[in-house]
Design a protein around this motif. Sequence first.
Motif, PDB file in Angstrom:
ATOM      1  N   GLU A 204       0.838  -1.196   0.000  1.00  0.00           N
ATOM      2  CA  GLU A 204       0.000   0.000   0.000  1.00  0.00           C
ATOM      3  C   GLU A 204       0.879   1.255   0.000  1.00  0.00           C
ATOM      4  O   GLU A 204       0.681   2.186  -0.776  1.00  0.00           O
ATOM      5  N   ARG A 205       1.908   1.221   0.859  1.00  0.00           N
ATOM      6  CA  ARG A 205       2.813   2.374   0.942  1.00  0.00           C
ATOM      7  C   ARG A 205       3.598   2.538  -0.365  1.00  0.00           C
ATOM      8  O   ARG A 205       3.791   3.633  -0.865  1.00  0.00           O
ATOM      9  N   TYR A 206       4.013   1.418  -0.910  1.00  0.00           N
ATOM     10  CA  TYR A 206       4.822   1.454  -2.134  1.00  0.00           C
ATOM     11  C   TYR A 206       4.019   2.032  -3.304  1.00  0.00           C
ATOM     12  O   TYR A 206       4.496   2.879  -4.049  1.00  0.00           O
ATOM     13  N   GLU A 207       2.773   1.558  -3.421  1.00  0.00           N
ATOM     14  CA  GLU A 207       1.909   2.057  -4.504  1.00  0.00           C
ATOM     15  C   GLU A 207       1.688   3.557  -4.355  1.00  0.00           C
ATOM     16  O   GLU A 207       1.705   4.298  -5.334  1.00  0.00           O
ATOM     17  N   ALA A 208       1.514   3.995  -3.103  1.00  0.00           N
ATOM     18  CA  ALA A 208       1.291   5.427  -2.861  1.00  0.00           C
ATOM     19  C   ALA A 208       2.522   6.216  -3.309  1.00  0.00           C
ATOM     20  O   ALA A 208       2.406   7.286  -3.914  1.00  0.00           O
ATOM     21  N   ARG A 209       3.699   5.675  -3.036  1.00  0.00           N
ATOM     22  CA  ARG A 209       4.931   6.377  -3.444  1.00  0.00           C
ATOM     23  C   ARG A 209       5.042   6.449  -4.964  1.00  0.00           C
ATOM     24  O   ARG A 209       5.442   7.463  -5.518  1.00  0.00           O
ATOM     25  N   LEU A 210       4.705   5.334  -5.635  1.00  0.00           N
ATOM     26  CA  LEU A 210       4.747   5.334  -7.107  1.00  0.00           C
ATOM     27  C   LEU A 210       3.788   6.381  -7.669  1.00  0.00           C
ATOM     28  O   LEU A 210       4.136   7.145  -8.564  1.00  0.00           O
ATOM     29  N   GLU A 211       2.582   6.409  -7.099  1.00  0.00           N
ATOM     30  CA  GLU A 211       1.580   7.371  -7.576  1.00  0.00           C
ATOM     31  C   GLU A 211       2.057   8.794  -7.328  1.00  0.00           C
ATOM     32  O   GLU A 211       1.924   9.667  -8.178  1.00  0.00           O
ATOM     33  N   GLN A 212       2.621   9.012  -6.131  1.00  0.00           N
ATOM     34  CA  GLN A 212       3.134  10.340  -5.786  1.00  0.00           C
ATOM     35  C   GLN A 212       4.216  10.760  -6.787  1.00  0.00           C
ATOM     36  O   GLN A 212       4.212  11.879  -7.305  1.00  0.00           O
ATOM     37  N   ALA A 213       5.103   9.838  -7.080  1.00  0.00           N
ATOM     38  CA  ALA A 213       6.194  10.136  -8.019  1.00  0.00           C
ATOM     39  C   ALA A 213       5.616  10.513  -9.380  1.00  0.00           C
ATOM     40  O   ALA A 213       6.079  11.448 -10.034  1.00  0.00           O
ATOM     41  N   GLU A 214       4.581   9.781  -9.795  1.00  0.00           N
ATOM     42  CA  GLU A 214       3.965  10.080 -11.092  1.00  0.00           C
ATOM     43  C   GLU A 214       3.273  11.437 -11.073  1.00  0.00           C
ATOM     44  O   GLU A 214       3.431  12.234 -11.991  1.00  0.00           O
ATOM     45  N   SER A 215       2.506  11.699  -9.986  1.00  0.00           N
ATOM     46  CA  SER A 215       1.759  12.959  -9.962  1.00  0.00           C
ATOM     47  C   SER A 215       2.715  14.137  -9.798  1.00  0.00           C
ATOM     48  O   SER A 215       2.457  15.228 -10.287  1.00  0.00           O
ATOM     49  N   ASP A 216       3.845  13.930  -9.148  1.00  0.00           N
ATOM     50  CA  ASP A 216       4.850  15.008  -9.042  1.00  0.00           C
ATOM     51  C   ASP A 216       5.671  15.108 -10.324  1.00  0.00           C
ATOM     52  O   ASP A 216       6.563  15.933 -10.429  1.00  0.00           O
ATOM     53  N   GLN A 217       5.390  14.188 -11.240  1.00  0.00           N
ATOM     54  CA  GLN A 217       6.147  14.082 -12.486  1.00  0.00           C
ATOM     55  C   GLN A 217       7.635  13.908 -12.222  1.00  0.00           C
ATOM     56  O   GLN A 217       8.488  14.392 -12.956  1.00  0.00           O
ATOM     57  N   LEU A 218       7.925  13.225 -11.117  1.00  0.00           N
ATOM     58  CA  LEU A 218       9.321  12.897 -10.852  1.00  0.00           C
ATOM     59  C   LEU A 218       9.678  11.736 -11.761  1.00  0.00           C
ATOM     60  O   LEU A 218       8.853  10.882 -12.048  1.00  0.00           O
ATOM     61  N   ASP A 219      10.897  11.709 -12.219  1.00  0.00           N
ATOM     62  CA  ASP A 219      11.284  10.621 -13.096  1.00  0.00           C
ATOM     63  C   ASP A 219      11.847   9.477 -12.261  1.00  0.00           C
ATOM     64  O   ASP A 219      13.022   9.442 -11.936  1.00  0.00           O
ATOM     65  N   PHE A 220      10.956   8.565 -11.877  1.00  0.00           N
ATOM     66  CA  PHE A 220      11.451   7.475 -11.042  1.00  0.00           C
ATOM     67  C   PHE A 220      12.125   6.385 -11.866  1.00  0.00           C
ATOM     68  O   PHE A 220      12.476   5.347 -11.362  1.00  0.00           O
ATOM     69  N   PHE A 221      12.286   6.620 -13.165  1.00  0.00           N
ATOM     70  CA  PHE A 221      13.065   5.676 -13.963  1.00  0.00           C
ATOM     71  C   PHE A 221      14.541   6.041 -13.975  1.00  0.00           C
ATOM     72  O   PHE A 221      15.346   5.337 -14.529  1.00  0.00           O
ATOM     73  N   ASP A 222      14.898   7.145 -13.400  1.00  0.00           N
ATOM     74  CA  ASP A 222      16.312   7.564 -13.392  1.00  0.00           C
ATOM     75  C   ASP A 222      17.158   6.593 -12.598  1.00  0.00           C
ATOM     76  O   ASP A 222      16.740   6.106 -11.595  1.00  0.00           O
TER      77      ASP A 222
END
Length: 222
Positions: A204-222
């Motif tokens: 649950e926490r992990y999914e929230a972080r992924l969503e947050q990263a997406e909505s912040d438009q952070l590039d979590f693929f870096d």
Amino acid sequence: MPSAASIVARSYPDKIIGIENALPWHLRTDLQLFKQRTQGHAVIMGRKTFESIGKPLPKRTNIILSRSEPAFLKEFPALKWAINPETALFLADVESIISGSMKFFVIGGDQIYKVFEKYINSIFVTDVYCGNINGDAKFELDFGRKDDEAKTEWIIRSEDDFPKTEFDEYPFRITHYVRRKPFHRYRVKEELMGREPDFAALLERYEARLEQAESDQLDFFD
Ligand SMILES: NC(=O)c1ccc[n+]([C@@H]2O[C@H](COP(=O)([O-])OP(=O)(O)OC[C@H]3O[C@@H](n4cnc5c(N)ncnc54)[C@H](OP(=O)(O)O)[C@@H]3O)[C@@H](O)[C@H]2O)c1
């Protein structure tokens, strides 16, 4: 699931990465950057690369691919052994979710880079300007434009040049490539449930972080 990243140093222009199960050069600065970039993440490597390093890389979950149980597991019980690439990815996913890391690294060698190539979304390539050298392991992935029509599959995120120094045997350049269309991997939650620690809460926490990263438009693929 977490994104697959990679890191490699190869000779320019021949793309050699190793000889007789060792690195062909001494580049302290490059190794320091390797350490900084990979610490805190799971790393996947082949049995031969592990043997060339000789011990687990600290502050990283070390996942070793081998078709048979390696004898060195007894000496280093913290290592994780994967009998096939699917198991290696599963272990990397589980470890990344536990540590809250958005990515893991594929760190070689030749065989293992080839196995995981299609999953890699981000890669740091060190081109070592050492001239023509002998080698028996290569990393031949080409990041260049294949033809004028098609867009390149890879985008250059950064390029940094480093001089030859007392500690770095040759000059080198580090290029960070990211895949234009990232490869997304998914799992059904049930695959992960029923594990220790409590995966329901962790996920649950992990999914929230992924969503947050997406909505912040952070590039979590870096
Ligand atoms: N310059 C760099 O950035 C860099 C980075 C890493 C390594 N290297 C160099 O690369 C060289 C090693 O590369 P390598 O290709 O010889 O070896 P490797 O990729 O490190 O390891 C190969 C081993 O991985 C296991 N393996 C491969 N495919 C598998 C699969 N589908 N399922 C399960 N296990 C699998 C096998 O182990 P078993 O035989 O035990 O079954 C195989 O012998 C060394 O010279 C090293 O120094 C260079």
